[in-house]
Design an enzyme around this catalytic site. Structure first.
Site, PDB file in Angstrom:
ATOM      1  CE1 TYR A  62     -50.835   1.494 -18.716  1.00 41.54           C
ATOM      2  CE2 TYR A  62     -49.897  -0.235 -17.341  1.00 41.54           C
ATOM      3  CZ  TYR A  62     -50.995   0.383 -17.891  1.00 41.54           C
ATOM      4  OH  TYR A  62     -52.257  -0.087 -17.615  1.00 41.54           O
ATOM      5  CD1 TRP A  80     -51.003  -9.335 -15.428  1.00 44.17           C
ATOM      6  CD2 TRP A  80     -50.962 -11.551 -15.711  1.00 44.17           C
ATOM      7  NE1 TRP A  80     -49.762  -9.797 -15.043  1.00 44.17           N
ATOM      8  CE2 TRP A  80     -49.712 -11.147 -15.197  1.00 44.17           C
ATOM      9  CE3 TRP A  80     -51.176 -12.907 -15.958  1.00 44.17           C
ATOM     10  CZ2 TRP A  80     -48.679 -12.061 -14.946  1.00 44.17           C
ATOM     11  CZ3 TRP A  80     -50.161 -13.799 -15.692  1.00 44.17           C
ATOM     12  CH2 TRP A  80     -48.916 -13.384 -15.196  1.00 44.17           C
TER      13      TRP A  80
HETATM   14  N1  LIG Z   1     -55.336  -4.373 -20.322  1.00 44.61           N
HETATM   15  C1  LIG Z   1     -54.731  -4.790 -19.204  1.00 44.61           C
HETATM   16  O1  LIG Z   1     -54.112  -5.862 -19.144  1.00 44.61           O
HETATM   17  C2  LIG Z   1     -54.794  -3.937 -17.954  1.00 44.61           C
HETATM   18  C3  LIG Z   1     -54.189  -4.390 -16.777  1.00 44.61           C
HETATM   19  C4  LIG Z   1     -54.280  -3.596 -15.622  1.00 44.61           C
HETATM   20  C5  LIG Z   1     -54.948  -2.387 -15.660  1.00 44.61           C
HETATM   21  N2  LIG Z   1     -55.497  -1.951 -16.818  1.00 44.61           N
HETATM   22  C6  LIG Z   1     -56.211  -0.666 -16.827  1.00 44.61           C
HETATM   23  O2  LIG Z   1     -57.571  -0.928 -17.113  1.00 44.61           O
HETATM   24  C7  LIG Z   1     -58.154   0.169 -17.813  1.00 44.61           C
HETATM   25  C8  LIG Z   1     -58.903  -0.346 -19.031  1.00 44.61           C
HETATM   26  O3  LIG Z   1     -57.998  -1.037 -19.873  1.00 44.61           O
HETATM   27  P1  LIG Z   1     -58.436  -1.655 -21.264  1.00 44.61           P
HETATM   28  O4  LIG Z   1     -57.792  -2.995 -21.389  1.00 44.61           O
HETATM   29  O5  LIG Z   1     -59.917  -1.534 -21.445  1.00 44.61           O
HETATM   30  O6  LIG Z   1     -57.688  -0.638 -22.255  1.00 44.61           O
HETATM   31  P2  LIG Z   1     -57.958  -0.327 -23.794  1.00 44.61           P
HETATM   32  O7  LIG Z   1     -58.714  -1.443 -24.432  1.00 44.61           O
HETATM   33  O8  LIG Z   1     -56.630   0.058 -24.356  1.00 44.61           O
HETATM   34  O9  LIG Z   1     -58.913   0.935 -23.747  1.00 44.61           O
HETATM   35  C9  LIG Z   1     -58.461   2.213 -23.418  1.00 44.61           C
HETATM   36  C10 LIG Z   1     -59.317   3.193 -24.167  1.00 44.61           C
HETATM   37  O10 LIG Z   1     -58.907   4.512 -23.787  1.00 44.61           O
HETATM   38  C11 LIG Z   1     -59.089   5.333 -24.922  1.00 44.61           C
HETATM   39  N3  LIG Z   1     -58.289   6.561 -24.826  1.00 44.61           N
HETATM   40  C12 LIG Z   1     -56.947   6.713 -25.003  1.00 44.61           C
HETATM   41  N4  LIG Z   1     -56.606   8.015 -24.850  1.00 44.61           N
HETATM   42  C13 LIG Z   1     -57.757   8.683 -24.559  1.00 44.61           C
HETATM   43  C14 LIG Z   1     -58.069  10.035 -24.291  1.00 44.61           C
HETATM   44  N5  LIG Z   1     -57.117  10.984 -24.290  1.00 44.61           N
HETATM   45  N6  LIG Z   1     -59.354  10.365 -24.034  1.00 44.61           N
HETATM   46  C15 LIG Z   1     -60.320   9.436 -24.040  1.00 44.61           C
HETATM   47  N7  LIG Z   1     -60.106   8.128 -24.302  1.00 44.61           N
HETATM   48  C16 LIG Z   1     -58.830   7.752 -24.546  1.00 44.61           C
HETATM   49  C17 LIG Z   1     -58.659   4.484 -26.093  1.00 44.61           C
HETATM   50  O11 LIG Z   1     -59.263   4.973 -27.258  1.00 44.61           O
HETATM   51  P3  LIG Z   1     -58.448   5.008 -28.661  1.00 44.61           P
HETATM   52  O12 LIG Z   1     -58.179   3.547 -28.960  1.00 44.61           O
HETATM   53  O13 LIG Z   1     -59.396   5.659 -29.570  1.00 44.61           O
HETATM   54  O14 LIG Z   1     -57.192   5.763 -28.395  1.00 44.61           O
HETATM   55  C18 LIG Z   1     -59.204   3.114 -25.697  1.00 44.61           C
HETATM   56  O15 LIG Z   1     -60.464   2.859 -26.263  1.00 44.61           O
HETATM   57  C19 LIG Z   1     -57.003   1.131 -18.093  1.00 44.61           C
HETATM   58  O16 LIG Z   1     -57.001   2.134 -17.126  1.00 44.61           O
HETATM   59  C20 LIG Z   1     -55.756   0.277 -17.915  1.00 44.61           C
HETATM   60  O17 LIG Z   1     -54.646   1.059 -17.510  1.00 44.61           O
HETATM   61  C21 LIG Z   1     -55.451  -2.700 -17.960  1.00 44.61           C
END
Ligand SMILES: NC(=O)c1ccc[n+]([C@@H]2O[C@H](COP(=O)([O-])OP(=O)(O)OC[C@H]3O[C@@H](n4cnc5c(N)ncnc54)[C@H](OP(=O)(O)O)[C@@H]3O)[C@@H](O)[C@H]2O)c1
Length: 286
Positions: A127, A152
């Site tokens: 990842y 986080w």
């Molecule tokens: N969550 C954390 O703790 C964390 C920490 C550090 C950084 N981040 C970063 O923050 C950002 C937002 O995270 P989040 O927590 O909001 O993640 P999330 O809730 O998992 O949301 C990611 C979204 O991306 C969509 N997605 C996946 N593949 C896709 C594609 N090919 N085309 C278009 N949409 C797609 C998913 O839709 P489906 O569900 O329909 O697949 C999901 O709705 C990400 O870049 C993540 O890497 C997150």
């Protein structure tokens, strides 16, 4: 009006942006879920952008299943690397500013003080590697970009650590949480505010920025505070990463130095305990 496209529109961060979007009347938003726009498909992305005009694109789309990515390397790469590249190239052709979200997992966790934006990256999981490669695709293909690394994330939306802890506190009497990974939790709504403030400010100071709430703790101490603030009686124990094995290795220490973004926006950092308090008020359980 400033036109803003939000990809990954059904995810946690995108829902946070949507929930505060009315506070920004000068911004006109379009939220697209993965079914509406698959960022890993260049034809879909180009077609969509050729028919619609935007000033900004906030890329909230990502493959975020950290452990599963160890087994689904190609899929993680397709979304986090190819997807990021597709958006960067298309944004360049259409003169759109791209705001992309990255992660503390681009670092190896060997540091002893908070990571700065120009510290060397060295991801230790699939990842983390795909997120780092996605950053490189953006910075090499598009100058008009903000890459915001965060850590986080939690909120009242979607699945996350805070909601899992609250659920487990109702189902169990005891729980063990790792005490050998240190970072800083971030209320995704605070991050959403930061992103919209960047757009609102029309800043042209492109580049990489770190954003998290303020402080540093282990997951154990985070869980302890969640149970304290939610007045849960659950008995909490410390464990470590050797005992609580996961497919992906996580950095031991991934606190981010956030002074660059706070001076860009002239904002005071927000303590993680305060943000947790705000979020717990928003969480309702059926
Ligand atoms: N969550 C954390 O703790 C964390 C920490 C550090 C950084 N981040 C970063 O923050 C950002 C937002 O995270 P989040 O927590 O909001 O993640 P999330 O809730 O998992 O949301 C990611 C979204 O991306 C969509 N997605 C996946 N593949 C896709 C594609 N090919 N085309 C278009 N949409 C797609 C998913 O839709 P489906 O569900 O329909 O697949 C999901 O709705 C990400 O870049 C993540 O890497 C997150």
């Amino acid at each position: 009006m400033i036109k803003v496209l939000v990809t990954g529109g059904k995810g946690q961060l995108a829902q946070c942006i949507q929930s505060i979007s009315n506070d920004y009347p000068s911004l006109d938003f379009v939220f697209l879920g993965s079914n509406d726009l698959d960022i890993s498909n260049i034809n879909e992305v180009e077609n969509y952008f050729s028919e619609n005009n935007f000033d900004y694109c906030i890329n909230c789309a990502a493959y975020t299943a950290v452990d599963k990515a160890e087994e689904e390397q190609e899929l993680a790469k397709k979304v986090n690397v190819t997807g990021a590249k597709n958006l960067a190239i298309t944004c360049k052709n259409k003169d759109v500013v791209l705001i992309h979200i990255s992660t503390d997992f681009v670092f190896d966790g060997e540091a002893k003080t908070p990571y700065r934006e120009d510290d060397s990256t060295n991801p230790i999981s699939v990842y983390g590697q795909t997120k780092r490669d996605g950053e490189l695709e953006i910075s090499s293909n598009l100058s008009q970009h903000f890459i915001i690394r965060t850590s986080w994330l939690y909120s009242e939306f979607a699945g996350n650590f805070v909601k899992t802890m609250l659920r487990l506190s109702k189902e169990r009497e005891e729980l063990s949480v790792v005490d050998d990974q240190t970072g800083c939790p971030t209320y995704a709504k605070d991050l959403a505010e930061i992103i919209l403030k960047i757009i609102d400010s029309q800043s042209k100071q492109f580049g990489i920025y770190h954003y998290s709430n303020q402080g540093e703790i282990t997951w154990y101490n985070f869980a302890k505070e969640i149970f304290k603030q939610s007045q849960s009686e659950i008995k909490l124990h410390k464990t470590d990463s050797k005992t609580f094995k996961t497919l992906a290795t996580r950095p031991k220490y991934s606190v981010l130095n956030t002074s660059k973004i706070h001076s860009l926006l002239n904002l005071e950092p927000v303590k993680w305990e305060k943000s947790l308090e705000k979020c717990l008020k928003e969480i309702t359980f059926e």
